[in-house]
Design an enzyme around this catalytic site. Structure first.
Site, PDB file in Angstrom:
ATOM      1  N   HIS A   1      75.560  72.963   9.108  1.00 51.51           N
ATOM      2  CA  HIS A   1      76.011  74.351   9.174  1.00 51.51           C
ATOM      3  C   HIS A   1      76.487  74.663   7.757  1.00 51.51           C
ATOM      4  O   HIS A   1      77.595  74.261   7.370  1.00 51.51           O
ATOM      5  CB  HIS A   1      77.164  74.536  10.159  1.00 51.51           C
ATOM      6  CG  HIS A   1      76.909  73.943  11.516  1.00 51.51           C
ATOM      7  ND1 HIS A   1      76.090  74.557  12.440  1.00 51.51           N
ATOM      8  CD2 HIS A   1      77.349  72.809  12.106  1.00 51.51           C
ATOM      9  CE1 HIS A   1      76.061  73.810  13.538  1.00 51.51           C
ATOM     10  NE2 HIS A   1      76.802  72.747  13.362  1.00 51.51           N
TER      11      HIS A   1
ATOM     12  N   ASP B   1      76.312  67.919   9.131  1.00 46.36           N
ATOM     13  CA  ASP B   1      77.002  68.800  10.064  1.00 46.36           C
ATOM     14  C   ASP B   1      77.964  69.759   9.360  1.00 46.36           C
ATOM     15  O   ASP B   1      77.550  70.772   8.823  1.00 46.36           O
ATOM     16  CB  ASP B   1      77.715  67.945  11.129  1.00 46.36           C
ATOM     17  CG  ASP B   1      78.201  68.766  12.308  1.00 46.36           C
ATOM     18  OD1 ASP B   1      77.941  69.968  12.348  1.00 46.36           O
ATOM     19  OD2 ASP B   1      78.847  68.187  13.204  1.00 46.36           O
TER      20      ASP B   1
ATOM     21  N   HIS C   1      73.906  70.769  20.443  1.00 44.65           N
ATOM     22  CA  HIS C   1      75.109  69.928  20.441  1.00 44.65           C
ATOM     23  C   HIS C   1      75.271  69.358  21.845  1.00 44.65           C
ATOM     24  O   HIS C   1      75.122  70.084  22.826  1.00 44.65           O
ATOM     25  CB  HIS C   1      76.341  70.771  20.122  1.00 44.65           C
ATOM     26  CG  HIS C   1      76.395  71.298  18.715  1.00 44.65           C
ATOM     27  ND1 HIS C   1      76.487  72.638  18.419  1.00 44.65           N
ATOM     28  CD2 HIS C   1      76.402  70.660  17.524  1.00 44.65           C
ATOM     29  CE1 HIS C   1      76.543  72.803  17.109  1.00 44.65           C
ATOM     30  NE2 HIS C   1      76.494  71.621  16.541  1.00 44.65           N
TER      31      HIS C   1
ATOM     32  N   GLU D   1      80.016  66.462  22.515  1.00 39.70           N
ATOM     33  CA  GLU D   1      80.775  66.098  21.319  1.00 39.70           C
ATOM     34  C   GLU D   1      82.234  65.846  21.683  1.00 39.70           C
ATOM     35  O   GLU D   1      82.901  65.018  21.067  1.00 39.70           O
ATOM     36  CB  GLU D   1      80.675  67.232  20.286  1.00 39.70           C
ATOM     37  CG  GLU D   1      81.456  66.963  18.997  1.00 39.70           C
ATOM     38  CD  GLU D   1      81.304  68.054  17.966  1.00 39.70           C
ATOM     39  OE1 GLU D   1      80.716  69.105  18.286  1.00 39.70           O
ATOM     40  OE2 GLU D   1      81.782  67.858  16.832  1.00 39.70           O
TER      41      GLU D   1
ATOM     42  N   HIS E   1      75.255  64.639  18.082  1.00 38.78           N
ATOM     43  CA  HIS E   1      76.488  63.914  18.418  1.00 38.78           C
ATOM     44  C   HIS E   1      76.257  62.934  19.576  1.00 38.78           C
ATOM     45  O   HIS E   1      76.318  61.737  19.375  1.00 38.78           O
ATOM     46  CB  HIS E   1      77.671  64.847  18.734  1.00 38.78           C
ATOM     47  CG  HIS E   1      77.987  65.806  17.636  1.00 38.78           C
ATOM     48  ND1 HIS E   1      78.260  65.384  16.361  1.00 38.78           N
ATOM     49  CD2 HIS E   1      78.051  67.173  17.611  1.00 38.78           C
ATOM     50  CE1 HIS E   1      78.496  66.440  15.590  1.00 38.78           C
ATOM     51  NE2 HIS E   1      78.362  67.540  16.316  1.00 38.78           N
TER      52      HIS E   1
ATOM     53  N   HIS F   1      71.100  67.925  10.452  1.00 33.55           N
ATOM     54  CA  HIS F   1      72.041  68.840  11.116  1.00 33.55           C
ATOM     55  C   HIS F   1      73.061  69.363  10.114  1.00 33.55           C
ATOM     56  O   HIS F   1      73.918  68.618   9.651  1.00 33.55           O
ATOM     57  CB  HIS F   1      72.752  68.122  12.269  1.00 33.55           C
ATOM     58  CG  HIS F   1      73.598  69.035  13.106  1.00 33.55           C
ATOM     59  ND1 HIS F   1      73.059  70.004  13.925  1.00 33.55           N
ATOM     60  CD2 HIS F   1      74.944  69.157  13.251  1.00 33.55           C
ATOM     61  CE1 HIS F   1      74.032  70.658  14.541  1.00 33.55           C
ATOM     62  NE2 HIS F   1      75.196  70.169  14.138  1.00 33.55           N
TER      63      HIS F   1
ATOM     64  N   HIS G   1      73.167  76.228  21.403  1.00 36.07           N
ATOM     65  CA  HIS G   1      74.392  75.785  20.746  1.00 36.07           C
ATOM     66  C   HIS G   1      75.020  74.628  21.501  1.00 36.07           C
ATOM     67  O   HIS G   1      75.355  73.600  20.916  1.00 36.07           O
ATOM     68  CB  HIS G   1      75.404  76.930  20.586  1.00 36.07           C
ATOM     69  CG  HIS G   1      76.659  76.451  19.918  1.00 36.07           C
ATOM     70  ND1 HIS G   1      77.688  75.859  20.618  1.00 36.07           N
ATOM     71  CD2 HIS G   1      77.019  76.412  18.619  1.00 36.07           C
ATOM     72  CE1 HIS G   1      78.633  75.484  19.759  1.00 36.07           C
ATOM     73  NE2 HIS G   1      78.252  75.811  18.550  1.00 36.07           N
TER      74      HIS G   1
ATOM     75  N   ARG H   1      88.241  74.683  14.654  1.00 33.97           N
ATOM     76  CA  ARG H   1      87.248  75.694  14.990  1.00 33.97           C
ATOM     77  C   ARG H   1      87.776  77.105  14.699  1.00 33.97           C
ATOM     78  O   ARG H   1      87.021  77.975  14.277  1.00 33.97           O
ATOM     79  CB  ARG H   1      86.830  75.563  16.458  1.00 33.97           C
ATOM     80  CG  ARG H   1      85.574  76.367  16.758  1.00 33.97           C
ATOM     81  CD  ARG H   1      85.074  76.155  18.147  1.00 33.97           C
ATOM     82  NE  ARG H   1      85.982  76.692  19.139  1.00 33.97           N
ATOM     83  CZ  ARG H   1      85.614  77.001  20.386  1.00 33.97           C
ATOM     84  NH1 ARG H   1      84.375  76.814  20.765  1.00 33.97           N
ATOM     85  NH2 ARG H   1      86.480  77.473  21.243  1.00 33.97           N
TER      86      ARG H   1
END
Ligand SMILES: [Zn+2]
Length: 509
Positions: free
Chosen positions: A101, A358, A270, A273, A307, A99, A243, A122
């Site tokens: 990004h 991640d 996901h 989480e 997660h 995983h 997502h 975020r």
């Protein structure tokens, strides 16, 4: 077809212990023979520390004493036979980073400057996402994947959702961003599973806005049509992702799940989480995210829940009973203050585990592996939930299977020749007991101890240096600087022919 014979001082062939003195014969891109030898009754393996700069003998094997007259057991602990490439240390199957990004790597350090929450993190992440272009993302991902290769990662699962140009305008080539990632993995020498991610709304009851517009397709059908245009290849496979239940409405889930099922492709999402995600899901649907995904056919042996931190006992039974893999990302979960998921209970219920970096705040699969056990110790105040071999299985064979490479991640005849050697010559590993090398690697080694990496029979890291990208730190630095310095973002031209406007740094949902 070229044949290369490697000699591993120690190799992990899947059991509870390493085996000393193993010949790994590689023909083309596959392991064509394995010759483990039996250690003598009183093993005296050669663990003499060598300078960290001493490379494996690519491409010319080092001369070695002629041991052909000795019994195999003695050869196994005496040194490499002539004509072999010496792998100094512990050789493992290649590591699967299930995983990632890639662009989050640009946030490293930046998001630690202030106190904050998951949600303020975020916002900063969206600021970087707003600036990505196909060319800029290619440059960054190439460097990030090279960093992963240096850490022993031979296959990455890229959970990819920045699909479109600014404002959500499609690129002339609709998968320009995904294709840039596939090309980046090839440049860095890694396998990749591109998990093309369906992302349709900003949250439950919220439309996409700001940088999120780049993530969105009109609906799941439009996502499916675009994703069907992606092509895998020798080093690349294509999978699907939802997502989260925040970002994909319930009535769209089955389309994505069906797309993956029809293709026998992995499906990742996901899951739970943050507590807020569960609360929103319960409020809208009257059920947990895991229950909602189960209802829409999204769980199963080719699925991975990333997660899976905040679960009910029924969620655990659903995930385990469906043989869904749970992808744990302990360094990111720590960083984002997510919490500690019920990994042991999930495994006891039937779930397999995989590991992911991640957010790439840290790229170190060994740290992720020990994080599973160490976090569980903190949560329970008991030790001994996982054996080192269990954690390595999550990092290798089970991680590869979760990315749609079930034949990879194991040292077996016929398997793809992907392997990694962890040196025993650092201050961290010096003195590692020969009967506890797996434990020493999992609990004591770091990414910096990875010395050799071979993918599909091709050496891509030797003596800790990337063989395809000369200066990985410089490549990372240049790509991150161009993405994060003020002023207009890099042009959206290049692969796409599109344009990009100046994004806002403080975009939010
Ligand atoms: Zn993620």
């Amino acid at each position: 077809m070229p044949v290369t014979r490697y000699y591993a001082d120690h190799a992990w062939l899947g059991g509870g212990r390493t085996v000393a003195g193993v010949i790994i014969e590689v023909t083309g891109d596959r392991i064509s023979a394995l010759h483990p030898t039996t250690p003598p009754p009183h093993p005296a393996p050669d663990l003499t520390p060598r300078p960290a700069s001493q490379p494996a003998s690519h491409p010319t094997p080092q001369p070695a004493p002629d041991l052909s007259g000795l019994p195999a057991a003695r050869r196994g602990t005496t040194g490499p036979p002539p004509g072999t490439v010496h792998l100094r240390g512990v050789t493992l199957p290649g590591l699967a980073n299930a995983h990632s990004h890639a662009f989050h790597r640009a946030l490293r350090g930046r998001t630690q400057r202030e106190r904050g929450t998951f949600w303020t993190w975020r916002e900063q992440m969206y600021g970087v996402a707003a600036r990505l272009t196909p060319d800029g993302y290619h440059a960054l991902a190439r460097a990030v994947y090279a960093e992963m290769a240096l850490a022993g990662v031979t296959c990455v699962g890229e959970f990819h959702y920045v699909h479109h140009d600014t404002g959500g305008r499609p690129y002339a080539s609709p998968n320009a961003m995904g294709e840039a990632l596939v090309a980046a993995a090839a440049d860095a020498g890694l396998r990749i599973t591109l998990l093309d991610t369906c992302y349709l709304r900003g949250g439950i009851g919220a439309a996409l806005e700001g940088p999120q517009l780049r993530f969105g397709d009109r609906d799941a059908e439009a996502w499916a049509e675009r994703a069907a245009g992606l092509r895998g290849g020798g080093h690349a496979r294509i999978g699907a992702a939802v997502h989260s239940v925040r970002a994909v409405p319930a009535d769209q889930l089955a389309t994505v799940a069906g797309w993956a099922r029809e293709r026998g492709a992995p499906l990742h999402f996901h899951l739970s989480e943050q507590v807020a995600e569960n609360e929103a899901c319960l409020a809208e649907y009257g059920r947990t995210p895991a229950a909602l995904l189960a209802e829409h056919g999204a769980l199963g042996p080719l699925s991975s829940a990333v997660h899976a931190t905040h679960l009910t006992s029924r969620d655990i039974a659903l995930l385990g009973g469906s043989r869904t893999t749970v992808c744990l990302c302990p360094t990111t979960e720590r960083d984002l203050a997510d919490g500690i998921g019920p990994a042991r209970s999930l495994a006891d219920a039937g779930a397999l585990l995989s590991l992911g970096s991640d957010s790439n705040a840290i790229v170190d699969l060994l740290e992720e592996a020990r994080g599973v056990e160490l976090d569980e110790r903190l949560a329970t105040r008991h030790r001994g939930h996982w054996l080192a071999a269990d954690l390595l299985r999550a990092a290798t064979s089970d991680g590869h299977a979760s990315l749609g490479w079930p034949e990879t991640g194991r040292l077996e005849v016929g398997a793809p020749a992907d392997f990694v050697t962890v040196g025993l010559d650092s201050v961290r590993m010096a003195g590692a007991p020969v009967d506890a090398l797996l434990e020493s690697v999992v609990f004591g080694a770091t990414a910096a101890d990875v010395r050799e990496v071979v993918v599909a029979g091709r050496p891509i890291v030797s003596a800790g240096h990337h063989l395809l990208i000369e200066n990985v730190p410089a490549a990372l630095s240049a790509a991150i600087t161009s993405l994060t310095t003020s002023g207009p973002p890099a042009s959206g031209a290049g692969r796409s022919g599109g344009t990009a406007s100046i994004p806002t740094e403080d975009a939010h949902e």
